[in-house]
Write a protein that holds these residues in place. Sequence first.
Motif, PDB file in Angstrom:
ATOM      1  N   THR A 120       0.370  -0.799   0.101  1.00  0.00           N
ATOM      2  CA  THR A 120       0.052   0.158   0.084  1.00  0.00           C
ATOM      3  C   THR A 120       0.910   1.191  -0.204  1.00  0.00           C
ATOM      4  OG1 THR A 120      -2.032  -1.128   1.025  1.00  0.00           O
ATOM      5  CG2 THR A 120      -2.016   1.631   0.943  1.00  0.00           C
ATOM      6  N   THR A 121       1.724   1.595   0.651  1.00  0.00           N
ATOM      7  CA  THR A 121       2.874   2.205   1.013  1.00  0.00           C
ATOM      8  C   THR A 121       3.557   2.587  -0.195  1.00  0.00           C
ATOM      9  OG1 THR A 121       4.783   0.991   1.482  1.00  0.00           O
ATOM     10  CG2 THR A 121       3.318   2.008   3.462  1.00  0.00           C
ATOM     11  N   VAL A 122       4.153   1.582  -1.027  1.00  0.00           N
ATOM     12  CA  VAL A 122       4.240   1.833  -2.666  1.00  0.00           C
ATOM     13  C   VAL A 122       3.534   2.464  -3.492  1.00  0.00           C
ATOM     14  CG1 VAL A 122       5.501   0.244  -4.000  1.00  0.00           C
ATOM     15  CG2 VAL A 122       5.940  -0.332  -2.334  1.00  0.00           C
ATOM     16  N   PHE A 123       2.537   2.137  -3.451  1.00  0.00           N
ATOM     17  CA  PHE A 123       1.412   2.673  -4.261  1.00  0.00           C
ATOM     18  C   PHE A 123       0.941   3.832  -3.846  1.00  0.00           C
ATOM     19  CE2 PHE A 123      -3.529   2.832  -4.790  1.00  0.00           C
ATOM     20  CZ  PHE A 123      -3.057   2.548  -7.087  1.00  0.00           C
ATOM     21  N   VAL A 124       0.509   4.632  -2.612  1.00  0.00           N
ATOM     22  CA  VAL A 124       0.694   5.552  -2.175  1.00  0.00           C
ATOM     23  C   VAL A 124       1.735   6.236  -2.680  1.00  0.00           C
ATOM     24  CG1 VAL A 124       0.642   6.990  -0.195  1.00  0.00           C
ATOM     25  CG2 VAL A 124      -0.785   5.014  -0.402  1.00  0.00           C
ATOM     26  N   ALA A 125       3.164   6.116  -2.834  1.00  0.00           N
ATOM     27  CA  ALA A 125       4.339   6.547  -3.530  1.00  0.00           C
ATOM     28  C   ALA A 125       4.401   6.232  -4.518  1.00  0.00           C
ATOM     29  CB  ALA A 125       6.065   5.825  -2.660  1.00  0.00           C
ATOM     30  N   VAL A 166       3.859  10.850  -6.213  1.00  0.00           N
ATOM     31  CA  VAL A 166       4.757  11.152  -7.185  1.00  0.00           C
ATOM     32  C   VAL A 166       5.396  10.799  -8.641  1.00  0.00           C
ATOM     33  CG1 VAL A 166       6.893  11.198  -6.515  1.00  0.00           C
ATOM     34  CG2 VAL A 166       6.241  11.297  -4.185  1.00  0.00           C
ATOM     35  N   TYR A 167       5.320   9.489  -8.731  1.00  0.00           N
ATOM     36  CA  TYR A 167       5.870   8.896  -9.789  1.00  0.00           C
ATOM     37  C   TYR A 167       4.265   9.426 -10.715  1.00  0.00           C
ATOM     38  CZ  TYR A 167       7.120   5.536 -13.526  1.00  0.00           C
ATOM     39  OH  TYR A 167       7.253   5.399 -15.238  1.00  0.00           O
ATOM     40  N   ILE A 168       3.068   8.919 -10.688  1.00  0.00           N
ATOM     41  CA  ILE A 168       2.188   8.891 -11.235  1.00  0.00           C
ATOM     42  C   ILE A 168       2.471  10.117 -12.120  1.00  0.00           C
ATOM     43  CG2 ILE A 168       0.015   8.272 -12.532  1.00  0.00           C
ATOM     44  CD1 ILE A 168       0.005   6.067 -10.196  1.00  0.00           C
ATOM     45  N   GLY A 189       7.984  -3.594 -16.337  1.00  0.00           N
ATOM     46  CA  GLY A 189       8.703  -3.820 -15.481  1.00  0.00           C
ATOM     47  C   GLY A 189       9.081  -3.294 -14.477  1.00  0.00           C
ATOM     48  N   LEU A 190       8.392  -2.344 -14.032  1.00  0.00           N
ATOM     49  CA  LEU A 190       8.593  -1.617 -13.529  1.00  0.00           C
ATOM     50  C   LEU A 190       6.679  -1.327 -12.296  1.00  0.00           C
ATOM     51  CD1 LEU A 190       9.696   1.523 -12.151  1.00  0.00           C
ATOM     52  CD2 LEU A 190       7.921   2.313 -13.070  1.00  0.00           C
ATOM     53  N   ILE A 191       5.886  -2.041 -13.209  1.00  0.00           N
ATOM     54  CA  ILE A 191       4.868  -2.947 -12.116  1.00  0.00           C
ATOM     55  C   ILE A 191       4.923  -4.077 -10.859  1.00  0.00           C
ATOM     56  CG2 ILE A 191       2.068  -4.254 -12.689  1.00  0.00           C
ATOM     57  CD1 ILE A 191       2.125  -2.142 -14.852  1.00  0.00           C
ATOM     58  N   LEU A 192       6.016  -4.340 -12.620  1.00  0.00           N
ATOM     59  CA  LEU A 192       6.507  -6.202 -11.400  1.00  0.00           C
ATOM     60  C   LEU A 192       7.759  -6.228 -10.553  1.00  0.00           C
ATOM     61  CD1 LEU A 192       6.847  -7.999 -14.746  1.00  0.00           C
ATOM     62  CD2 LEU A 192       4.780  -8.269 -13.003  1.00  0.00           C
ATOM     63  N   ILE A 193       8.419  -4.748 -10.314  1.00  0.00           N
ATOM     64  CA  ILE A 193       9.216  -4.984  -9.881  1.00  0.00           C
ATOM     65  C   ILE A 193       9.481  -3.796  -8.569  1.00  0.00           C
ATOM     66  CG2 ILE A 193      12.201  -4.047  -9.567  1.00  0.00           C
ATOM     67  CD1 ILE A 193      11.427  -6.824 -11.177  1.00  0.00           C
ATOM     68  N   ASP A 194       9.070  -2.971  -9.029  1.00  0.00           N
ATOM     69  CA  ASP A 194       8.491  -2.376  -7.599  1.00  0.00           C
ATOM     70  C   ASP A 194       7.168  -2.401  -6.498  1.00  0.00           C
ATOM     71  OD1 ASP A 194      10.037  -0.324  -8.566  1.00  0.00           O
ATOM     72  OD2 ASP A 194       8.797   1.104  -8.062  1.00  0.00           O
ATOM     73  N   HIS A 195       6.363  -3.177  -7.143  1.00  0.00           N
ATOM     74  CA  HIS A 195       5.468  -3.991  -6.612  1.00  0.00           C
ATOM     75  C   HIS A 195       5.698  -5.742  -6.089  1.00  0.00           C
ATOM     76  CE1 HIS A 195       2.189  -0.885  -7.078  1.00  0.00           C
ATOM     77  NE2 HIS A 195       3.255  -0.605  -8.038  1.00  0.00           N
ATOM     78  N   HIS A 220       8.271  -6.215  -5.794  1.00  0.00           N
ATOM     79  CA  HIS A 220      10.370  -5.908  -4.437  1.00  0.00           C
ATOM     80  C   HIS A 220       9.609  -4.819  -3.144  1.00  0.00           C
ATOM     81  CE1 HIS A 220      12.813  -9.271  -6.207  1.00  0.00           C
ATOM     82  NE2 HIS A 220      11.847  -9.216  -7.203  1.00  0.00           N
ATOM     83  N   PHE A 221       8.726  -4.059  -3.795  1.00  0.00           N
ATOM     84  CA  PHE A 221       8.716  -3.585  -2.717  1.00  0.00           C
ATOM     85  C   PHE A 221       9.601  -2.619  -2.471  1.00  0.00           C
ATOM     86  CE2 PHE A 221       7.356  -7.371  -0.395  1.00  0.00           C
ATOM     87  CZ  PHE A 221       6.546  -7.702  -0.147  1.00  0.00           C
ATOM     88  N   GLN A 222       9.474  -2.192  -3.680  1.00  0.00           N
ATOM     89  CA  GLN A 222      11.009  -0.671  -4.339  1.00  0.00           C
ATOM     90  C   GLN A 222       9.890   0.525  -4.332  1.00  0.00           C
ATOM     91  OE1 GLN A 222      14.447  -1.648  -4.676  1.00  0.00           O
ATOM     92  NE2 GLN A 222      13.956  -3.660  -3.773  1.00  0.00           N
ATOM     93  N   TYR A 223      10.385   1.334  -3.570  1.00  0.00           N
ATOM     94  CA  TYR A 223       9.519   2.397  -3.407  1.00  0.00           C
ATOM     95  C   TYR A 223       9.770   3.385  -4.408  1.00  0.00           C
ATOM     96  CZ  TYR A 223       7.811   1.441   1.043  1.00  0.00           C
ATOM     97  OH  TYR A 223       7.480   0.594   1.690  1.00  0.00           O
TER      98      TYR A 223
END
Length: 466
Positions: A65-70, A74-76, A107-113, A115-118
Motif C-alpha cells: 500500500t505504501t508503495v502504491f501511495v508513493a 510522486v511518480y504517476i 518492468g516497473l509494475i512487477l519489480i516496484d510492487h 519487490h517493495f521498491q519505492y
Amino acid sequence: FLGAGKPPMYGDYEAQRHWQEVTYNLPVRQWYVVLLYAKLINPDWIALHTSRGYESQPHKLFMRTTVFVADLLVYIPAVILYCFSLKETSTKKKASICALCILLYPGLILIDHGHFQYPLSLGFALWGVIYLSYDWDLLGSAAFCLALNYKQMELYHSLPFFCYLLGKCFKKGLKGKGLVLLTKIAGTVVVCFAVCWLPFCTDMEQIMQVLRRLFPIDRGLFEACMFSSPPPRLANIWCSLSVLIKIKNIVSPQTQLKLSFAVTFLSLLPTCIKLTVQPSLRGFKFALVSCALSFFLFSFQVHEKSILLVSVPVCLIINEIPFMATWFLLVSTFSMLPLLLKDGLLLAYAVTMLAFLSACVASFSIFEKTSAEDLQLKPFSLSLKGYVSWFKSFPKIVRSLFLLSVTLMGVLSVMSAAVHPPQRLPDLFPLSVSVISCLHFLLFLVYFNVVILWDSKNSRSQKKIS
C-alpha cells in the motif's frame, strides 16, 4: 518474492521492513552502522532485533500500500504531467494514450510492487526532467538532488543532468548570465546535499560509514550475484563475458573496478560531449537513455533491477520513437525473467507484457513507424548515401528483426518456465536470457548513440509547450 523465508537475508521484503525497524528505533548516527537486517499499526512489525525475518500478510499489504501511495503522490503525477506537456501530444487523447502506455510498462509494475521498491527516486528524477523542460533549472536541480540522495543508483542519470545544465551555462556565456545561472545551480545543489546529509555529518567516521554502505566496492564486480542460489545471470557485459572468460579468476578486484570505470567512462563520453557542446532538451532525454544504458552494461555491481533506470528514460521518448522504445521496454522486462520466475510472477509477467505490447501497437501503430526517418536515423542514412543500398529495405529488415526477437523471447520464456534444463547445464535458460538480453542492449546502445551523434536537431532547442 525472492528470498522469502530464507535466512540469513530473507529477501527484498525483509530488506525494506528492516529499514523501517532501524529508522524508527535507532538514532540517525546508527542507521548505517547496524549491518543486520508503523509502530502505530503493529509494534511487532518493527520491534528492534526480535523482528528479524518477520513475515505476515498484514505487513506485506501495508508495504504494498505504501508503495502504491508513493506512486500516486510522486511518480504517476509526474508521468501524467510530462505527457500532457509534450509538444508532440497536442491533444488530450494523445497525451492520455502516451501516459497509459508508460504506466503499463511491465518492468516497473512487477519489480516496484513485487519487490517493495519505492519509486520515489525515479519519480523525483522525472520531476527534474519536467522542471528542466520548462527552464526551471533550479527546481530541476533540486528534484534530481532529492532523487540522487534517495537512491545512489540515480548516478546513472547524473551526467546528462550535469552536462545539460553546464551546456546551458556555456551557451549563455560564462562572463554574464551563464555565470549567474551556474552559481545559482551550484548553490542549489550544495544546499540540497547539505540538508540531506546534515544528520549524518556528526563526524568523519560516520560520513565514511555511510559512503561504505552506499558504495560497497569491496564486494567485487559480481556482488549482485551473491545473494541467491543458483546465482542469477545478469544481462550486463561482465556477467555475459564470464561465460567465456572467468574474469573473477584472472583479474584482481581493484583491477576489475578500474576496468569497469574506464569502459563505462569511454562508452558515455561521446554523448556527454555532444550534450555539453549542443545542449537541447531532446538531446538531454536521449542522453539519459544512452548514459544509463552504458552504466548498466559496463559499470560496477549491476543488478537485474538496474535496467529500470534505463527503461524510465526510454518511456520518456516513446512518443518520438515508439517502435524502438516498445522493443527496448519488452527486452528490458524479459531480461529480468529469471528473477520474476523465482518470485512466482510468470502469469503476471505474461499478462503485463501482452497488455503493454497490445497498448503500444494500438496506440502508436508501431509497425508503420519503422522507416529511417521514423527511427530518427535519417541524418545517419544520408551520411551513408551511396555506400549502403539496403537502407531502402530498412523498414522491412527492422520489422523482421523485431518479430524474430519477440518470438525468441516468447520461446525462451516458455522454456524457462516449463522445461527442465539438462543436468549438466542447470543454468542454461537463465544464461540464455542474460546473453540474448545483453546482445540486444549492446545493439540498442549503438542505436541510441548513432541517433544522438548524428542528430542535427540537437543544434537547436526542442522545447515543450506550456
